[in-house]
Design an enzyme around this catalytic site. Structure first.
Site, PDB file in Angstrom:
ATOM      1  N   GLY A  12    -101.581   6.305  57.050  1.00  0.00           N
ATOM      2  CA  GLY A  12    -102.764   6.102  57.896  1.00  0.00           C
ATOM      3  C   GLY A  12    -103.023   4.614  58.100  1.00  0.00           C
ATOM      4  O   GLY A  12    -102.946   3.844  57.148  1.00  0.00           O
ATOM      5  N   ARG A  73     -95.731   8.746  59.972  1.00  0.00           N
ATOM      6  CA  ARG A  73     -95.452   9.574  58.788  1.00  0.00           C
ATOM      7  C   ARG A  73     -94.004  10.038  58.969  1.00  0.00           C
ATOM      8  O   ARG A  73     -93.615  10.462  60.065  1.00  0.00           O
ATOM      9  CB  ARG A  73     -96.393  10.766  58.729  1.00  0.00           C
ATOM     10  CG  ARG A  73     -97.845  10.376  58.960  1.00  0.00           C
ATOM     11  CD  ARG A  73     -98.755  10.626  57.792  1.00  0.00           C
ATOM     12  NE  ARG A  73    -100.142  10.499  58.208  1.00  0.00           N
ATOM     13  CZ  ARG A  73    -101.103   9.972  57.468  1.00  0.00           C
ATOM     14  NH1 ARG A  73    -100.845   9.492  56.274  1.00  0.00           N
ATOM     15  NH2 ARG A  73    -102.341   9.922  57.899  1.00  0.00           N
ATOM     16  N   ASP A 104    -100.918   5.726  48.861  1.00  0.00           N
ATOM     17  CA  ASP A 104    -100.132   6.164  47.697  1.00  0.00           C
ATOM     18  C   ASP A 104     -98.800   6.813  48.091  1.00  0.00           C
ATOM     19  O   ASP A 104     -97.803   6.651  47.384  1.00  0.00           O
ATOM     20  CB  ASP A 104    -100.951   7.060  46.760  1.00  0.00           C
ATOM     21  CG  ASP A 104    -101.589   8.228  47.471  1.00  0.00           C
ATOM     22  OD1 ASP A 104    -101.492   8.321  48.708  1.00  0.00           O
ATOM     23  OD2 ASP A 104    -102.197   9.075  46.778  1.00  0.00           O
ATOM     24  N   THR A 126    -105.400   1.126  53.135  1.00  0.00           N
ATOM     25  CA  THR A 126    -106.001   2.429  53.439  1.00  0.00           C
ATOM     26  C   THR A 126    -107.517   2.287  53.388  1.00  0.00           C
ATOM     27  O   THR A 126    -108.039   1.590  52.513  1.00  0.00           O
ATOM     28  CB  THR A 126    -105.555   3.537  52.457  1.00  0.00           C
ATOM     29  OG1 THR A 126    -106.441   4.659  52.589  1.00  0.00           O
ATOM     30  CG2 THR A 126    -105.590   3.095  51.012  1.00  0.00           C
ATOM     31  N   ASP A 128    -109.485   4.509  52.538  1.00  0.00           N
ATOM     32  CA  ASP A 128    -110.066   5.462  51.578  1.00  0.00           C
ATOM     33  C   ASP A 128    -110.457   4.851  50.230  1.00  0.00           C
ATOM     34  O   ASP A 128    -111.233   5.460  49.486  1.00  0.00           O
ATOM     35  CB  ASP A 128    -109.074   6.602  51.327  1.00  0.00           C
ATOM     36  CG  ASP A 128    -108.800   7.420  52.574  1.00  0.00           C
ATOM     37  OD1 ASP A 128    -109.645   7.406  53.481  1.00  0.00           O
ATOM     38  OD2 ASP A 128    -107.746   8.076  52.637  1.00  0.00           O
ATOM     39  N   ASP A 130    -108.668   4.763  47.674  1.00  0.00           N
ATOM     40  CA  ASP A 130    -108.303   5.799  46.703  1.00  0.00           C
ATOM     41  C   ASP A 130    -107.097   5.424  45.845  1.00  0.00           C
ATOM     42  O   ASP A 130    -106.498   6.280  45.203  1.00  0.00           O
ATOM     43  CB  ASP A 130    -108.042   7.133  47.436  1.00  0.00           C
ATOM     44  CG  ASP A 130    -106.886   7.033  48.443  1.00  0.00           C
ATOM     45  OD1 ASP A 130    -106.443   5.906  48.746  1.00  0.00           O
ATOM     46  OD2 ASP A 130    -106.439   8.085  48.925  1.00  0.00           O
ATOM     47  N   ARG A 172    -110.426  11.037  52.094  1.00  0.00           N
ATOM     48  CA  ARG A 172    -109.506  12.038  51.540  1.00  0.00           C
ATOM     49  C   ARG A 172    -110.193  12.701  50.351  1.00  0.00           C
ATOM     50  O   ARG A 172    -111.143  13.428  50.572  1.00  0.00           O
ATOM     51  CB  ARG A 172    -108.174  11.392  51.140  1.00  0.00           C
ATOM     52  CG  ARG A 172    -107.004  12.333  51.408  1.00  0.00           C
ATOM     53  CD  ARG A 172    -105.682  11.736  51.073  1.00  0.00           C
ATOM     54  NE  ARG A 172    -105.154  10.904  52.129  1.00  0.00           N
ATOM     55  CZ  ARG A 172    -103.889  10.575  52.249  1.00  0.00           C
ATOM     56  NH1 ARG A 172    -103.008  11.012  51.364  1.00  0.00           N
ATOM     57  NH2 ARG A 172    -103.475   9.803  53.215  1.00  0.00           N
TER      58      ARG A 172
HETATM   59  P1  ADP Z   1    -100.222   7.109  52.763  1.00  0.00           P
HETATM   60  O1  ADP Z   1     -99.233   6.048  52.459  1.00  0.00           O
HETATM   61  O2  ADP Z   1    -101.350   6.626  53.626  1.00  0.00           O
HETATM   62  O3  ADP Z   1    -100.669   7.845  51.516  1.00  0.00           O
HETATM   63  P2  ADP Z   1     -98.477   9.365  53.423  1.00  0.00           P
HETATM   64  O4  ADP Z   1     -98.807  10.149  52.191  1.00  0.00           O
HETATM   65  O5  ADP Z   1     -98.354  10.107  54.702  1.00  0.00           O
HETATM   66  O6  ADP Z   1     -99.521   8.186  53.708  1.00  0.00           O
HETATM   67  O7  ADP Z   1     -97.101   8.612  53.140  1.00  0.00           O
HETATM   68  C1  ADP Z   1     -96.567   7.718  54.101  1.00  0.00           C
HETATM   69  C2  ADP Z   1     -95.060   7.854  54.131  1.00  0.00           C
HETATM   70  O8  ADP Z   1     -94.504   7.454  52.872  1.00  0.00           O
HETATM   71  C3  ADP Z   1     -94.507   9.257  54.356  1.00  0.00           C
HETATM   72  O9  ADP Z   1     -94.564   9.670  55.699  1.00  0.00           O
HETATM   73  C4  ADP Z   1     -93.090   9.093  53.860  1.00  0.00           C
HETATM   74  O10 ADP Z   1     -92.318   8.421  54.820  1.00  0.00           O
HETATM   75  C5  ADP Z   1     -93.288   8.160  52.659  1.00  0.00           C
HETATM   76  N1  ADP Z   1     -93.377   8.928  51.402  1.00  0.00           N
HETATM   77  C6  ADP Z   1     -94.443   9.627  50.956  1.00  0.00           C
HETATM   78  N2  ADP Z   1     -94.168  10.240  49.779  1.00  0.00           N
HETATM   79  C7  ADP Z   1     -92.896   9.910  49.483  1.00  0.00           C
HETATM   80  C8  ADP Z   1     -91.994  10.230  48.396  1.00  0.00           C
HETATM   81  N3  ADP Z   1     -92.373  11.011  47.379  1.00  0.00           N
HETATM   82  N4  ADP Z   1     -90.749   9.714  48.428  1.00  0.00           N
HETATM   83  C9  ADP Z   1     -90.346   8.924  49.450  1.00  0.00           C
HETATM   84  N5  ADP Z   1     -91.140   8.589  50.495  1.00  0.00           N
HETATM   85  C10 ADP Z   1     -92.372   9.072  50.522  1.00  0.00           C
HETATM   86  O1  F6P Z   2    -105.681   8.065  54.638  1.00  0.00           O
HETATM   87  C1  F6P Z   2    -106.718   7.755  55.497  1.00  0.00           C
HETATM   88  C2  F6P Z   2    -107.253   8.966  56.192  1.00  0.00           C
HETATM   89  O2  F6P Z   2    -108.048   8.402  57.157  1.00  0.00           O
HETATM   90  C3  F6P Z   2    -107.987  10.022  55.388  1.00  0.00           C
HETATM   91  O3  F6P Z   2    -109.283   9.676  55.039  1.00  0.00           O
HETATM   92  C4  F6P Z   2    -107.925  11.215  56.323  1.00  0.00           C
HETATM   93  O4  F6P Z   2    -108.027  12.410  55.611  1.00  0.00           O
HETATM   94  C5  F6P Z   2    -106.566  11.067  56.905  1.00  0.00           C
HETATM   95  O5  F6P Z   2    -106.242   9.681  56.862  1.00  0.00           O
HETATM   96  C6  F6P Z   2    -106.429  11.558  58.318  1.00  0.00           C
HETATM   97  O6  F6P Z   2    -105.150  11.202  58.756  1.00  0.00           O
HETATM   98  P1  F6P Z   2    -104.439  11.617  60.122  1.00  0.00           P
HETATM   99  O7  F6P Z   2    -105.429  12.347  60.955  1.00  0.00           O
HETATM  100  O8  F6P Z   2    -103.999  10.324  60.701  1.00  0.00           O
HETATM  101  O9  F6P Z   2    -103.303  12.462  59.685  1.00  0.00           O
END
Ligand code: ADP
Ligand code: F6P
Length: 319
Positions: A12, A73, A104, A126, A128, A130, A172
């Protein structure tokens, strides 16, 4: 000594990501390290969507929201074979190390790449707030100010119509945005996953407020807890407050970053490059009581975020 670094934004988006990219780019260029921007997060790393940065590449972006490198993503990155293909792309331009700005999920990707021999440093981007072990993440302060602006406006109309307004905010599963905004705006109630949610308790509290002579009420609630429009109907039926539910949504992710987010992003960008220069990887950059430090991603992701700075207690004292 590292000679070439890449930087990407992932997950995000968050206001301040551009300021972090700028800081990484400038720090590298000032040290004589070649630096590439990677478009579209891990997706662009895999497809080789790289731009070599010079001093002009990151001009006029410190104040701009979103991420000019774009974000994506890319769940395929969880597959080791896909990560290996990304490493091959990095090799084509001599990219030896990576700064990953994200949440994360992005940290997990950074850790996995480090385990495959590419030093990575995570920067918490982020809204959040978090991520464990950092007091603040980049984008939190800007999103908080967006919510405060919305709540102040909702107060005006709630007051005019003597209503109870329930506002759902992002986060989140982290209640920081709700708690800080609720405190800043004098909300009647703040509901988060940390505080727990009991519908009867909410109704009882608002009934008491109404009985004590309050003419309107603001309630702030973190997303993923309940349907705010349904809750508003129940509050209206049980308390006598005419009620409305509002979902603030993705506008919380946009806007020019606040000075606080720009400063945090700039300092974290500098630190990330310094850690890579020291030959370190698998670390993330954290704000610990105002000091920017590097901590092992594995440890940071290994436990839940603990908020014990007394803010929840202060909220209760001001009820
Ligand atoms: P955020 O970083 O905001 O938490 P996501 O959870 O969507 O957002 O993770 C972002 C990207 O990081 C994912 O689309 C993927 O490309 C990568 N990613 C997430 N989890 C893993 C994992 N366990 N191993 C490798 N890459 C990951
Ligand atoms: O991680 C940031 C965040 O804005 C969360 O608070 C929310 O749940 C999520 O992203 C929404 O993400 P998207 O609609 O881009 O998948």
């Amino acid at each position: 000594m590292v000679k070439c670094i890449g930087v990407l934004t992932s997950g995000g988006d968050a206001p301040g990501m551009n300021a972090a990219v700028r800081a990484v780019a400038r720090t590298c260029l000032n040290k004589g390290i070649k630096v590439y921007g990677v478009k579209l997060g891990y997706k662009g790393l895999h497809s080789g969507d790289f731009i070599e940065f010079d001093r002009n590449s990151t001009r006029n972006i410190i104040n701009v929201g979103g991420t000019f490198l774009k974000s994506a993503r890319f769940p395929e990155f969880k597959d080791p074979a896909v990560r290996q293909e990304a490493i091959e792309q990095m090799k084509t331009v001599g990219m030896e190390a990576l700064v990953v700005i994200g949440g994360d999920g992005s940290y997990n990707g950074a850790l996995k790449l480090t385990e495959m021999g590419i030093n990575c440093i995570g920067i918490p981007g982020t809204i959040d707030n978090d991520i464990p072990d950092t007091d603040f993440t980049i984008g939190f302060d800007t999103a908080l100010n967006t919510i405060v602006d919305a709540l102040d406006k909702l107060r005006d109309t709630s007051s005019s119509h003597q209503r109870c307004t329930i506002l759902e905010v992002m986060g989140r599963y982290c209640g920081d945005l709700a708690v800080h905004a609720g405190l800043a705006c004098g909300a009647e109630m703040i509901i988060t996953s940390e505080s727990g949610f009991n519908e009867d308790e909410v109704v009882e509290t608002l009934k008491k407020s109404k009985a004590s002579g309050k003419e309107h009420a603001l309630v702030v609630i973190t997303e993923h807890i309940t349907d705010v429009n349904e809750l508003a109907k129940k509050v209206e039926a049980a308390t006598g407050f005419e009620s409305r539910g509002n979902v603030l949504g993705h506008m919380q992710r946009g806007g020019s970053p606040t000075a606080r987010d720009r400063v945090l992003a700039s300092r974290m960008g500098v630190k990330a490059v310094e850690l890579l220069e020291e030959g370190k990887g698998g670390l993330c950059v954290s704000d610990v009581k105002g000091e920017i430090v590097g901590l092992p991603i594995q440890e940071v992701l290994g436990h839940k975020r603990v908020i014990n700075n007394g803010i929840y207690e202060d909220v209760l004292k001001l009820r």
